[in-house]
Write a protein that holds these residues in place. Structure first.
Motif, PDB file in Angstrom:
ATOM      1  N   ASN A  61       0.838  -1.197   0.000  1.00 12.81           N
ATOM      2  CA  ASN A  61       0.000   0.000   0.000  1.00 12.81           C
ATOM      3  C   ASN A  61       0.876   1.253   0.000  1.00 12.81           C
ATOM      4  O   ASN A  61       2.087   1.176   0.128  1.00 12.81           O
ATOM      5  CB  ASN A  61      -0.993   0.011   1.166  1.00 12.81           C
ATOM      6  CG  ASN A  61      -0.316  -0.122   2.512  1.00 12.81           C
ATOM      7  OD1 ASN A  61       0.782   0.375   2.722  1.00 12.81           O
ATOM      8  ND2 ASN A  61      -0.961  -0.815   3.436  1.00 12.81           N
ATOM      9  N   ASN A  62       0.237   2.397  -0.180  1.00 13.40           N
ATOM     10  CA  ASN A  62       0.905   3.695  -0.352  1.00 13.40           C
ATOM     11  C   ASN A  62       1.658   3.789  -1.672  1.00 13.40           C
ATOM     12  O   ASN A  62       2.623   4.550  -1.804  1.00 13.40           O
ATOM     13  CB  ASN A  62       1.879   4.003   0.802  1.00 13.40           C
ATOM     14  CG  ASN A  62       1.163   4.262   2.109  1.00 13.40           C
ATOM     15  OD1 ASN A  62      -0.017   4.610   2.125  1.00 13.40           O
ATOM     16  ND2 ASN A  62       1.870   4.096   3.216  1.00 13.40           N
ATOM     17  N   ILE A  63       1.243   3.006  -2.664  1.00 11.96           N
ATOM     18  CA  ILE A  63       1.888   3.085  -3.978  1.00 11.96           C
ATOM     19  C   ILE A  63       1.448   4.384  -4.654  1.00 11.96           C
ATOM     20  O   ILE A  63       0.250   4.629  -4.826  1.00 11.96           O
ATOM     21  CB  ILE A  63       1.503   1.881  -4.853  1.00 11.96           C
ATOM     22  CG1 ILE A  63       1.975   0.575  -4.197  1.00 11.96           C
ATOM     23  CG2 ILE A  63       2.098   2.017  -6.247  1.00 11.96           C
ATOM     24  CD1 ILE A  63       1.496  -0.680  -4.901  1.00 11.96           C
ATOM     25  N   PRO A  64       2.378   5.242  -5.048  1.00 10.81           N
ATOM     26  CA  PRO A  64       1.985   6.524  -5.660  1.00 10.81           C
ATOM     27  C   PRO A  64       1.635   6.377  -7.134  1.00 10.81           C
ATOM     28  O   PRO A  64       2.098   5.440  -7.806  1.00 10.81           O
ATOM     29  CB  PRO A  64       3.248   7.374  -5.480  1.00 10.81           C
ATOM     30  CG  PRO A  64       4.365   6.381  -5.517  1.00 10.81           C
ATOM     31  CD  PRO A  64       3.829   5.125  -4.867  1.00 10.81           C
ATOM     32  N   ASN A  65       0.834   7.286  -7.604  1.00 10.46           N
ATOM     33  CA  ASN A  65       0.546   7.339  -9.041  1.00 10.46           C
ATOM     34  C   ASN A  65       1.822   7.782  -9.766  1.00 10.46           C
ATOM     35  O   ASN A  65       2.638   8.520  -9.228  1.00 10.46           O
ATOM     36  CB  ASN A  65      -0.580   8.334  -9.305  1.00 10.46           C
ATOM     37  CG  ASN A  65      -1.186   8.151 -10.675  1.00 10.46           C
ATOM     38  OD1 ASN A  65      -0.740   7.304 -11.458  1.00 10.46           O
ATOM     39  ND2 ASN A  65      -2.190   8.950 -10.989  1.00 10.46           N
ATOM     40  N   GLY A  66       2.003   7.294 -10.969  1.00  6.78           N
ATOM     41  CA  GLY A  66       3.190   7.679 -11.735  1.00  6.78           C
ATOM     42  C   GLY A  66       4.341   6.702 -11.594  1.00  6.78           C
ATOM     43  O   GLY A  66       5.460   7.009 -12.022  1.00  6.78           O
ATOM     44  N   VAL A  67       4.102   5.521 -10.984  1.00  2.00           N
ATOM     45  CA  VAL A  67       5.157   4.512 -10.884  1.00  2.00           C
ATOM     46  C   VAL A  67       4.598   3.162 -11.343  1.00  2.00           C
ATOM     47  O   VAL A  67       3.391   2.950 -11.364  1.00  2.00           O
ATOM     48  CB  VAL A  67       5.708   4.366  -9.442  1.00  2.00           C
ATOM     49  CG1 VAL A  67       6.165   5.703  -8.898  1.00  2.00           C
ATOM     50  CG2 VAL A  67       4.681   3.719  -8.519  1.00  2.00           C
ATOM     51  N   TYR A  68       5.501   2.285 -11.695  1.00  2.60           N
ATOM     52  CA  TYR A  68       5.153   0.882 -11.899  1.00  2.60           C
ATOM     53  C   TYR A  68       6.236   0.051 -11.223  1.00  2.60           C
ATOM     54  O   TYR A  68       7.322   0.573 -10.895  1.00  2.60           O
ATOM     55  CB  TYR A  68       5.036   0.538 -13.383  1.00  2.60           C
ATOM     56  CG  TYR A  68       6.331   0.553 -14.158  1.00  2.60           C
ATOM     57  CD1 TYR A  68       7.089  -0.607 -14.310  1.00  2.60           C
ATOM     58  CD2 TYR A  68       6.789   1.722 -14.761  1.00  2.60           C
ATOM     59  CE1 TYR A  68       8.278  -0.604 -15.034  1.00  2.60           C
ATOM     60  CE2 TYR A  68       7.973   1.737 -15.485  1.00  2.60           C
ATOM     61  CZ  TYR A  68       8.714   0.569 -15.617  1.00  2.60           C
ATOM     62  OH  TYR A  68       9.895   0.580 -16.328  1.00  2.60           O
ATOM     63  N   PHE A  69       5.957  -1.213 -10.961  1.00  3.96           N
ATOM     64  CA  PHE A  69       6.973  -2.035 -10.296  1.00  3.96           C
ATOM     65  C   PHE A  69       6.975  -3.442 -10.873  1.00  3.96           C
ATOM     66  O   PHE A  69       5.999  -3.902 -11.472  1.00  3.96           O
ATOM     67  CB  PHE A  69       6.751  -2.064  -8.777  1.00  3.96           C
ATOM     68  CG  PHE A  69       5.497  -2.741  -8.323  1.00  3.96           C
ATOM     69  CD1 PHE A  69       5.479  -4.087  -7.961  1.00  3.96           C
ATOM     70  CD2 PHE A  69       4.293  -2.033  -8.231  1.00  3.96           C
ATOM     71  CE1 PHE A  69       4.328  -4.700  -7.533  1.00  3.96           C
ATOM     72  CE2 PHE A  69       3.134  -2.646  -7.796  1.00  3.96           C
ATOM     73  CZ  PHE A  69       3.143  -3.987  -7.444  1.00  3.96           C
ATOM     74  N   VAL A  70       8.102  -4.101 -10.681  1.00  2.72           N
ATOM     75  CA  VAL A  70       8.304  -5.449 -11.203  1.00  2.72           C
ATOM     76  C   VAL A  70       8.587  -6.385 -10.047  1.00  2.72           C
ATOM     77  O   VAL A  70       9.455  -6.108  -9.203  1.00  2.72           O
ATOM     78  CB  VAL A  70       9.480  -5.490 -12.206  1.00  2.72           C
ATOM     79  CG1 VAL A  70       9.716  -6.923 -12.691  1.00  2.72           C
ATOM     80  CG2 VAL A  70       9.222  -4.554 -13.375  1.00  2.72           C
ATOM     81  N   ASP A  71       7.846  -7.471  -9.976  1.00  2.00           N
ATOM     82  CA  ASP A  71       8.122  -8.532  -9.000  1.00  2.00           C
ATOM     83  C   ASP A  71       9.231  -9.404  -9.593  1.00  2.00           C
ATOM     84  O   ASP A  71       9.014 -10.120 -10.575  1.00  2.00           O
ATOM     85  CB  ASP A  71       6.857  -9.357  -8.747  1.00  2.00           C
ATOM     86  CG  ASP A  71       7.067 -10.421  -7.674  1.00  2.00           C
ATOM     87  OD1 ASP A  71       8.217 -10.625  -7.230  1.00  2.00           O
ATOM     88  OD2 ASP A  71       6.075 -11.061  -7.284  1.00  2.00           O
ATOM     89  N   THR A  72      10.428  -9.327  -9.019  1.00  2.00           N
ATOM     90  CA  THR A  72      11.565 -10.054  -9.595  1.00  2.00           C
ATOM     91  C   THR A  72      11.436 -11.565  -9.414  1.00  2.00           C
ATOM     92  O   THR A  72      12.150 -12.318 -10.071  1.00  2.00           O
ATOM     93  CB  THR A  72      12.884  -9.583  -8.957  1.00  2.00           C
ATOM     94  OG1 THR A  72      12.828  -9.768  -7.529  1.00  2.00           O
ATOM     95  CG2 THR A  72      13.122  -8.106  -9.238  1.00  2.00           C
ATOM     96  N   TYR A  73      10.526 -12.010  -8.553  1.00  2.00           N
ATOM     97  CA  TYR A  73      10.333 -13.456  -8.360  1.00  2.00           C
ATOM     98  C   TYR A  73       9.558 -14.065  -9.536  1.00  2.00           C
ATOM     99  O   TYR A  73       9.899 -15.142 -10.034  1.00  2.00           O
ATOM    100  CB  TYR A  73       9.599 -13.705  -7.045  1.00  2.00           C
ATOM    101  CG  TYR A  73       9.329 -15.165  -6.762  1.00  2.00           C
ATOM    102  CD1 TYR A  73      10.366 -16.051  -6.500  1.00  2.00           C
ATOM    103  CD2 TYR A  73       8.022 -15.657  -6.779  1.00  2.00           C
ATOM    104  CE1 TYR A  73      10.124 -17.391  -6.249  1.00  2.00           C
ATOM    105  CE2 TYR A  73       7.763 -16.998  -6.527  1.00  2.00           C
ATOM    106  CZ  TYR A  73       8.814 -17.857  -6.260  1.00  2.00           C
ATOM    107  OH  TYR A  73       8.569 -19.193  -6.027  1.00  2.00           O
ATOM    108  N   THR A  74       8.518 -13.346  -9.974  1.00  3.07           N
ATOM    109  CA  THR A  74       7.687 -13.854 -11.082  1.00  3.07           C
ATOM    110  C   THR A  74       7.943 -13.108 -12.385  1.00  3.07           C
ATOM    111  O   THR A  74       7.396 -13.480 -13.423  1.00  3.07           O
ATOM    112  CB  THR A  74       6.200 -13.728 -10.725  1.00  3.07           C
ATOM    113  OG1 THR A  74       5.892 -12.334 -10.500  1.00  3.07           O
ATOM    114  CG2 THR A  74       5.871 -14.518  -9.467  1.00  3.07           C
ATOM    115  N   ASP A  75       8.759 -12.038 -12.302  1.00  3.46           N
ATOM    116  CA  ASP A  75       9.037 -11.193 -13.466  1.00  3.46           C
ATOM    117  C   ASP A  75       7.741 -10.605 -14.040  1.00  3.46           C
ATOM    118  O   ASP A  75       7.577 -10.475 -15.252  1.00  3.46           O
ATOM    119  CB  ASP A  75       9.787 -11.988 -14.542  1.00  3.46           C
ATOM    120  CG  ASP A  75      10.496 -11.066 -15.541  1.00  3.46           C
ATOM    121  OD1 ASP A  75      10.858  -9.952 -15.130  1.00  3.46           O
ATOM    122  OD2 ASP A  75      10.661 -11.459 -16.703  1.00  3.46           O
TER     123      ASP A  75
END
Length: 221
Positions: A61-75
Motif C-alpha cells: 500500500n501507499n503506492i503513488p501514481n506515476g510509478v510501476y513495479f516489477v516482481d523479480t520473483y515472477t518477473d
C-alpha cells in the motif's frame, strides 16, 4: 547503400529523441517519487491448505501514481492501474520465497528511471509441527509452526526422538541427597581447608612467647 543510410538516419533520430526525453526528466520530480516509494508498506497473510502447506498473499500500500513495479520473483509488471487507491494484493506465493519489488517511474519524460527496491522474505512452514511426537515437547524448535530451514520427515523424526530420549534420561537421574552436617563436621571441614593457617598462627604464637620469655629472663638477671 540507401538502406544503410536510412538505418543511420533512424538511429540518429532515435538518439536525439532519447536525449530530448531525458532532458525533460526533472530531478526534483524523481526525488519526490523516490520519497513516495520509500513510504510503501509491505505486509502478508497466509492460508493453510489442509495443514499440508501454506500460501501467502502479499499486500503493498501507499503506492503513488506515476510509478510501476516489477516482481523479480515472477518477473511480472504492475502499474498504478492495477491497484485500488494505491493498494494491491498479490496472491499465492509459496513459503520460504525471498525476492524483491523494483519500482520505476511511469511518466513519459522519466519512463524507466529506477526509484528504489522493496524486499520481502516469507517464512518456511513446518508441515510436521502438529505431529503427535510434538505433544510431548511442544517447545522443541522442530515442533514450531515456522522454521529456519526445510527438513525432511526422517530428519524431523530422528532429531525429535533424540531430543525426547535425552529429556527422559535427565528425568531418570536420581535426585541429589543433601546431607546436613553437624557442628563438629563443620569444624573438621574448616580445619581441613584452612589447617595451614592454624599452623602459621601456632608458630607465630610460640615464637612470640619465646621472645617474650627471653626478654623477661634478661630483665630478671
Amino acid at each position: 547503400m540507401k538502406k544503410i543510410f536510412l538505418i543511420l538516419v533512424i538511429l540518429v533520430m532515435f538518439i536525439i529523441g532519447f536525449d530530448n526525453i531525458s532532458a525533460y526528466c526533472d530531478n526534483t520530480y524523481i526525488s519526490r517519487l523516490k520519497k513516495y516509494v520509500s513510504n510503501i508498506n509491505i505486509s502478508y497473510n497466509y492460508r493453510s491448505i489442509e495443514n499440508q502447506a501454506v500460501l501467502f498473499d502479499i499486500t503493498l500500500n501507499n503506492i503513488p501514481n506515476g510509478v510501476y513495479f516489477v516482481d523479480t520473483y515472477t518477473d511480472t509488471t504492475y502499474g498504478y492501474s492495477n491497484t485500488k487507491n494505491g493498494e494491491i494484493t498479490i496472491y499465492n506465493y509459496g513459503d520460504g520465497v525471498s525476492s524483491s519489488y523494483k519500482f520505476y517511474s511511469a511518466s513519459s519524460e522519466c519512463y524507466g528511471v529506477n526509484l528504489g527496491t522493496k524486499y520481502y522474505k516469507l517464512p518456511i512452514y513446518n508441515v510436521y509441527y502438529n505431529n503427535s511426537l510434538c505433544d510431548e515437547v511442544p517447545n522443541f524448535n522442530l515442533c514450531q509452526k515456522w522454521v529456519n530451514k526445510r527438513i525432511s520427515y526422517n530428519e524431523f523424526m530422528s532429531k525429535t526422538i533424540e531430543y525426547i530420549s535425552n529429556l527422559n534420561k535427565e528425568d531418570e537421574q536420581p535426585p541429589q541427597v543433601i546431607v546436613k552436617k553437624s557442628f563438629l563436621d563443620k569444624l573438621i571441614d574448616l580445619y581441613v581447608n584452612y589447617y595451614y593457617y592454624f599452623f602459621i598462627g601456632i608458630i607465630l604464637i610460640c615464637v612470640t612467647i619465646i621472645i617474650i620469655s627471653r626478654r623477661k629472663n634478661r630483665f630478671d638477671l
